[in-house]
Design an enzyme around this catalytic site. Sequence first.
Site, PDB file in Angstrom:
ATOM      1  N   GLY A 199      19.137 -21.609 -21.809  1.00  0.00           N
ATOM      2  CA  GLY A 199      18.194 -22.377 -22.818  1.00  0.00           C
ATOM      3  C   GLY A 199      17.056 -21.720 -23.059  1.00  0.00           C
ATOM      4  O   GLY A 199      16.687 -20.880 -22.355  1.00  0.00           O
ATOM      5  N   GLY A 253      12.745 -22.107 -23.751  1.00  0.00           N
ATOM      6  CA  GLY A 253      11.725 -22.763 -23.292  1.00  0.00           C
ATOM      7  C   GLY A 253      11.291 -22.062 -21.805  1.00  0.00           C
ATOM      8  O   GLY A 253      10.364 -22.612 -21.114  1.00  0.00           O
ATOM      9  N   HIS A 260      13.596 -27.157 -15.639  1.00  0.00           N
ATOM     10  CA  HIS A 260      13.917 -28.287 -16.665  1.00  0.00           C
ATOM     11  C   HIS A 260      13.388 -29.496 -16.088  1.00  0.00           C
ATOM     12  O   HIS A 260      13.998 -30.535 -16.532  1.00  0.00           O
ATOM     13  CB  HIS A 260      15.279 -28.083 -17.190  1.00  0.00           C
ATOM     14  CG  HIS A 260      15.931 -26.675 -17.079  1.00  0.00           C
ATOM     15  ND1 HIS A 260      16.799 -26.357 -16.061  1.00  0.00           N
ATOM     16  CD2 HIS A 260      16.139 -25.909 -18.106  1.00  0.00           C
ATOM     17  CE1 HIS A 260      17.289 -25.211 -16.442  1.00  0.00           C
ATOM     18  NE2 HIS A 260      16.819 -24.916 -17.704  1.00  0.00           N
ATOM     19  N   ASP A 301     -40.903 -21.369 -23.262  1.00  0.00           N
ATOM     20  CA  ASP A 301     -40.996 -22.079 -22.192  1.00  0.00           C
ATOM     21  C   ASP A 301     -42.400 -21.924 -21.283  1.00  0.00           C
ATOM     22  O   ASP A 301     -42.382 -22.392 -20.232  1.00  0.00           O
ATOM     23  CB  ASP A 301     -39.651 -22.027 -21.208  1.00  0.00           C
ATOM     24  CG  ASP A 301     -39.589 -20.523 -20.797  1.00  0.00           C
ATOM     25  OD1 ASP A 301     -40.573 -19.813 -21.152  1.00  0.00           O
ATOM     26  OD2 ASP A 301     -38.500 -20.278 -19.945  1.00  0.00           O
ATOM     27  N   GLY A 329     -32.597  -4.578 -26.495  1.00  0.00           N
ATOM     28  CA  GLY A 329     -33.101  -5.870 -26.343  1.00  0.00           C
ATOM     29  C   GLY A 329     -32.547  -6.536 -27.544  1.00  0.00           C
ATOM     30  O   GLY A 329     -32.521  -7.952 -27.761  1.00  0.00           O
ATOM     31  N   ASP A 364     -47.476 -14.461 -31.311  1.00  0.00           N
ATOM     32  CA  ASP A 364     -46.733 -14.225 -30.364  1.00  0.00           C
ATOM     33  C   ASP A 364     -47.202 -13.766 -28.855  1.00  0.00           C
ATOM     34  O   ASP A 364     -48.075 -12.826 -28.986  1.00  0.00           O
ATOM     35  CB  ASP A 364     -45.485 -13.231 -30.557  1.00  0.00           C
ATOM     36  CG  ASP A 364     -44.210 -13.043 -29.638  1.00  0.00           C
ATOM     37  OD1 ASP A 364     -43.419 -13.845 -29.488  1.00  0.00           O
ATOM     38  OD2 ASP A 364     -44.446 -11.723 -28.917  1.00  0.00           O
TER      39      ASP A 364
END
Lengths: 551, 551
Positions: free
Chosen positions: B59, B61, B216, B386, B469, B533
């Site tokens: 079979g 599968g 199965h 942050d 970077g 910055d």
Amino acid sequence: MERFYNAAARVVDDALESLAATTAVRVAEPESGLRILIREDWDRTRQGHDSVAVLSGGGAGHEPAHAGFIGDGMLTGAISGSLFASPSVEAVLAAIREVCGDAGCLLVVKNYTGDRLNFGLAAERARAEGLDVAMVIVADDIAIADAPQPRGIAGTVLVHKLAGFLAARGDPLAEIQGRAEALAGRLVSLGMALRPAAQPGQPAPARAPELGLGIHNETGTREVAPESADDAMNEVLTPLREALSARGSDAPWIAMLNDLGGCSTQEMGVLAASLLRQLGPASVSHLIGPAPLMTSLDMHGFSVTLVPADDTLVEALAAPTTAPGWCGLKAVSPAVTFTPDTHREHEALSESAPQDPAVAALLRAAITTLRDARDELDALDAKSGDGDAGASMQSGADAVAAALDTERLDTRTPAPLFAGIGQLLARDMGGSSGVLLSILFTATGADLAQGSDLPDALVEGVVKLQAYGGAKPGDRTLLDALVPAVEALARGETLASAAEAARAGADATAELTRAHAGRSAYVPESALEGVIDPGAEAVARVLEALTAAAR
Amino acid sequence: MERFYNAAARVVDDALESLAATTAVRVAEPESGLRILIREDWDRTRQGHDSVAVLSGGGAGHEPAHAGFIGDGMLTGAISGSLFASPSVEAVLAAIREVCGDAGCLLVVKNYTGDRLNFGLAAERARAEGLDVAMVIVADDIAIADAPQPRGIAGTVLVHKLAGFLAARGDPLAEIQGRAEALAGRLVSLGMALRPAAQPGQPAPARAPELGLGIHNETGTREVAPESADDAMNEVLTPLREALSARGSDAPWIAMLNDLGGCSTQEMGVLAASLLRQLGPASVSHLIGPAPLMTSLDMHGFSVTLVPADDTLVEALAAPTTAPGWCGLKAVSPAVTFTPDTHREHEALSESAPQDPAVAALLRAAITTLRDARDELDALDAKSGDGDAGASMQSGADAVAAALDTERLDTRTPAPLFAGIGQLLARDMGGSSGVLLSILFTATGADLAQGSDLPDALVEGVVKLQAYGGAKPGDRTLLDALVPAVEALARGETLASAAEAARAGADATAELTRAHAGRSAYVPESALEGVIDPGAEAVARVLEALTAAAR
């Protein structure tokens, strides 16, 4: 338990432990806290060692990347961080020191800030120590248009393979770096997931299927709702082809189909078929995978990488390696077909077959007996099985009767007679019992054809019946009547004596309450007490009918 | 969509289609309705062809079983049924006819009634046609004690490999059959699943985790509730060891770890580690997998197969094959460790380093400037990131100050001075900015050590900073001040001139509303307008301070 993990914190070390035990690597001693794996046979100090070392690494959770790609012809070593987190500068630097000889060392790094900085600083420190270190950054993910820093995903594995191949053949560092960078610049990759990855010990985030989901669950391009594998593949291939077109990268391409971790082999096979159909044989010359190469834990998704095929790249990707995670390069070609030979299916049956009226009369006696016994056999079977034993026997008898009527069975020669009955039973009787009786007649016929006499051929048929059917005498099947009868014949006894043996065997099945084989294996023992097995009963009746007709 | 399938009825054919397009096989033409795949280079009629053909199937599968094991050194061909359903007698017989030459053909069949009967009858028919066909039935599942017909599961793959190896080296059919049967008699396998397989288009049956679940979804031995991978592995290994013990099959054993379809590579790695630990190196000499070998669609489970290791079997399993589904045999050995070389980590810093008071004074001027600027820099960063840029710079300044105080920095020689500052920043400044500035100083120091003068070395440092970077001038980072300053120095201009260039560059960042890199990439553009910055501001202030101090 949702997944086969031990403690969540142990996932990375457990997985690396099993790899280390089955691959020729040496690992940084656990007390160091560093996860470094190096080819066991690598000796940077060896006289005349002219091979560049190739290192890669990054966060864990992408296995087999990266340590699974360590091997001759691929990576010299790998440095693993924690799940989805870059390894430290110290770890990368220690790995460089371990592998870097006079020929130098190439670092292959996926384009994430943490990896770039930690590998980058380690490279600079190593250079300050006088080591010759180069670095290639892979940024193959095209998920986010105009991303200033495209992510590095599965395509990185191809850079490992190319660099490892060039290093193994002795190319110098600058040459390998140049070719690896050129490849990194040509790679395009894109993924799709139906379900994101679940961190160990946590449920998967609840998110809709996404195109371009990152290998750390980073946001993708957009939500999608594919209706089929073809649909999903089309969503992935369309932007990839556009990206290649924008770069002027003409087909044929090499395609890599990567399981992101949670797809079954069947799904990956279906997706591969879809990929090959949609690109077509003119556009895709080679396929890598489908296989898990750069996974994201158990993410239920896949990624496709495309890159123009050139001779060096094909040679590099096709070259053997001992790396256990590499799945090889396969050439794509249209399927070659053949016409299966089924035309001999009924050759033992023929028009105007030779006839022997005496043999035909014996067969008709057996047929009549089975037809007459149908209801009784069905009733016996109803007590132990599904109640169709009589109907099934009648179907077989009817098929043989029809072949006798049309003179398609050779009743004059035993070998084709048995083979022909075997074919009729397989085709028209149906069910397991049809196949089983077909095996008996077919095997007997084959043995007759090889010159055995009938009793010996029947013994051979019964042996095959047992071998394929898996039952033996005592299991409450037709063998309980058939075996003693055939044994009697093989001892040179008469047909009448064989029929008596069959009858005794059949009657004895009423005392066999434990059925080992056949349908009645599934029935409670008490239901079988005093009930004769219908198959054995049929065999006994047929032999009794043959004995009577032969007199 | 739950899975990457097209129509449920297409799963088997789609998966076989992709295999056929990427493997050297020929397939039965689709109109035949038969699913037969044969090695493309196999010619049963070739003169002097003395190799036995080896066929398997069953079979579908269970992919890669069985067609994925077609290749030189393994299967000659495979016959696939529908999902979990045996192929027909006709299909098996056509496959036999296609491959069976004078040397004969071996069928390797898993022990299920449908397979046994269909392959068995096909074998008998083929024999009746004069073909030399033998069959080996594999029944390795020990899930159900005293089962009259133990199921055939993953261990079957080892029979494929042994038979294929023996056939490739030219052994005769009877010899191969005998050895394959002997192996089948020694194999023991057992599986466990957390979740059964889902048929395409259907949900997975709601069942508790089970030990001994069939491929199965057949009922297993019992429900289980493992608490860890170790626990699950123990549940599987205990009955296997008992079964081997009952057979007198002493260690060392070969172990095969099979993914039943739904496990991630990480889970399989964890399970492999568990298997190796629990059996121990004295009991398990070789491992096959972890890999999907005999799956059950997407069943979330695994199976283990154990078999005593003998020389012929090890040789057979280790032999190369072109079969794409075979994952190789790996020798198990205790991990070899090495001591990672981290002792040079701080070699640019030393006790009683040579001191140059003028240089130290310059450094202290920069340190004071950064300490004084902390709050302003934090405030600038709060608008775009942050808010810790000032604190971060101060940490770096403090680390350098402490090293100056204790005379661990060589202020007399530029190369170790830059290298030493690089090490301090990486270790004590923290964050991405610490690594980035460490790269700048480390790369500059390395270039100085190679004989460059300071301006050229700084250019090299800036190049590396950009490379790792990933930012460039105009991206609103410290590069906007640093690059013009270093360029001025490289042109031979004065420190004062460089400081002016840095100041102009820093001020200009207030006009850069689109940030391509660094943290401010994640901030709305309007929030950046008029804000310098903080990294660029720090660079400008340090250069201004150095200029003032140098006067």
